[in-house]
Design an enzyme around this catalytic site. Structure first.
Site, short mmCIF file in Angstrom:
data_model
loop_
_atom_site.label_atom_id
_atom_site.label_comp_id
_atom_site.label_asym_id
_atom_site.label_seq_id
_atom_site.Cartn_x
_atom_site.Cartn_y
_atom_site.Cartn_z
N THR A 17 17.56 14.35 16.40
CA THR A 17 16.36 13.26 16.91
C THR A 17 16.00 13.58 18.14
O THR A 17 14.86 12.69 18.38
CB THR A 17 16.70 12.22 16.49
OG1 THR A 17 17.93 10.95 16.76
CG2 THR A 17 16.90 11.77 15.12
N GLY A 18 16.89 13.18 19.45
CA GLY A 18 16.75 13.72 20.70
C GLY A 18 16.09 15.07 20.87
O GLY A 18 14.98 15.89 20.45
N LYS A 43 19.23 5.89 13.55
CA LYS A 43 18.57 5.53 13.09
C LYS A 43 18.45 6.46 11.39
O LYS A 43 18.20 6.78 10.59
CB LYS A 43 17.21 7.34 13.45
CG LYS A 43 16.83 7.24 14.84
CD LYS A 43 16.20 7.57 15.86
CE LYS A 43 15.57 7.65 16.93
NZ LYS A 43 14.73 8.73 17.57
N ILE A 100 26.62 22.77 22.97
CA ILE A 100 25.03 22.97 23.65
C ILE A 100 25.46 22.23 25.27
O ILE A 100 25.01 23.51 26.40
CB ILE A 100 23.67 22.62 23.49
CG1 ILE A 100 24.56 23.66 22.10
CG2 ILE A 100 23.37 23.61 24.21
CD1 ILE A 100 25.14 25.39 21.78
N TYR A 163 21.20 37.63 25.81
CA TYR A 163 20.17 37.94 25.23
C TYR A 163 19.29 39.40 25.80
O TYR A 163 19.67 40.03 24.49
CB TYR A 163 19.33 36.65 25.70
CG TYR A 163 19.29 35.30 25.58
CD1 TYR A 163 20.34 34.83 24.78
CD2 TYR A 163 18.51 34.50 25.88
CE1 TYR A 163 20.82 33.21 24.67
CE2 TYR A 163 19.04 33.25 26.07
CZ TYR A 163 20.51 32.24 25.49
OH TYR A 163 20.14 30.90 25.45
N GLU A 211 32.15 37.11 34.10
CA GLU A 211 31.40 36.61 35.16
C GLU A 211 32.62 36.55 36.09
O GLU A 211 33.95 35.85 36.03
CB GLU A 211 31.16 35.73 34.83
CG GLU A 211 31.06 34.68 34.97
CD GLU A 211 30.03 33.06 34.53
OE1 GLU A 211 28.66 33.68 34.93
OE2 GLU A 211 30.11 32.26 34.11
N HIS A 249 27.38 28.68 37.04
CA HIS A 249 28.43 28.64 35.73
C HIS A 249 29.38 27.67 37.30
O HIS A 249 29.04 28.37 37.57
CB HIS A 249 28.87 29.30 35.17
CG HIS A 249 27.89 29.34 33.71
ND1 HIS A 249 28.22 31.05 33.68
CD2 HIS A 249 26.85 28.76 33.70
CE1 HIS A 249 27.49 31.24 32.88
NE2 HIS A 249 26.25 29.50 31.74
#
Length: 315
Positions: A17-18, A43, A100, A163, A211, A249
């Site tokens: 819900t964020g 909620k 995430i 990606y 990396e 990172h």
């Protein structure tokens, strides 16, 4: 096939819900992910409309699992609450927790990855883009429309480079792409994914993106030498990184002679991994490696055909 995530996966979103949770839940649903609920104690009992689908909100991960049979959780909660969210998911029996959230304190990551492991929960991340099995399911923030289902498995510390390689090799496609995250402590390693891809019959080649910082890639090279029979192509980010400066990172830092891109490249090349100097060159190495395996497959097919012909003649 795929690793870790399939079309049968049922996904809960902690923090749905964020703002970020809402945005990426909509994208996951559009990609075909079976998002069965969100989790927000304040909620609980409501539902959230995403285009043509209403997704219920549960008060806890346990309630979500009991109501829907969920086996995956994607965590979008703020850093201060991430540890509690992962511990809750693991205690509820979730099979896979995809974290995430970035900016999680290292001591929190150490605590929740260890706790999850003790409960049999696999953690991917933190500070990662998640994972995608193209055409089946997408758990996280990876753009779903830049590649298709195919023959390559990909494991990467870097979201952006994930990606990029997906796009470079979009015509061949991927079984699963896993962004493990680049923090000093992550729940799933290169080695974990190498093992899973080695055991996946549909994965013909593996891409490993690393990396600077740490020794994960050197340990992966040792594992490849002993346990991986499929071709592996690598890319290491950070050849021009200055010593002692964090790059991107939290784990991407060279200290003295350890953790350098050159050392990682040499370790991988020593076990037969082709390492590209750019993403485009890495993609070219992938095409070459796949082409190298094609004559063997053709010869095997020819041998099988000759054998069948001889059997037919004897009959």
């Amino acid at each position: 096939m795929a690793i870790y995530l399939t079309k049968e996966s049922k996904v809960l979103v902690q923090g749905m819900t964020g703002a970020e949770g809402m945005k990426h839940t909509r994208r996951m649903l559009a990609a075909g992910t079976d998002v069965v609920g969100g989790v927000n104690p304040r909620k609980a009992g409501r539902s959230v409309d995403f285009d043509d689908r209403a997704v219920p909100v549960f008060g806890s991960v346990r309630e979500g699992i009991e109501s829907t049979g969920a086996d995956v959780s994607v965590v979008f909660v703020p850093p201060a609450f991430a540890k509690a969210a992962v511990v809750e998911a693991a205690d509820a029996g979730i099979g896979l927790a995809v974290v995430i959230t970035e900016g999680i304190p290292v001591h929190d990551a150490v605590a929740f990855t260890a706790h999850a492991r003790s409960r049999g929960t696999r953690v991917i991340g933190p500070n990662c883009p998640g994972l995608i099995t193209p055409g089946q399911s997408n758990a996280g923030i990876i753009p779903p429309d830049i590649t298709k289902s195919g023959r390559i498995g990909l494991v990467s510390k870097s979201g952006t480079l994930t990606y990029q390689l997906m796009y470079e090799l979009r015509d061949i496609g991927f079984t699963t792409c896993v962004g493990i995250g680049g923090d000093p402590v992550v729940g799933t390693s290169h080695i974990d994914c190498l093992t899973a891809f080695e055991n996946d019959p549909d994965t013909e080649l593996i891409i490993l993106i690393g990396e600077i910082g740490g020794d994960a890639e050197e340990r992966a090279a040792a594992h490849i030498r002993e346990h991986v029979t499929k071709p592996v192509v690598g890319y290491i980010a950070g050849f021009t990184a200055p010593e002692g400066r964090t790059m991107g990172h939290a784990g991407a830092i060279v200290s003295g002679s350890s953790g350098t891109a050159r050392a990682k490249q040499e370790a991988l090349e020593a076990v037969g991994v082709r390492v590209g100097s750019t993403p485009t060159e890495t993609a070219r190495h992938v095409l070459e490696a796949l082409a190298d395996t094609a004559p063997d497959a053709a010869a095997a097919d020819g041998t099988a055909a000759d054998g069948a012909a001889r059997e037919g003649a004897r009959a």
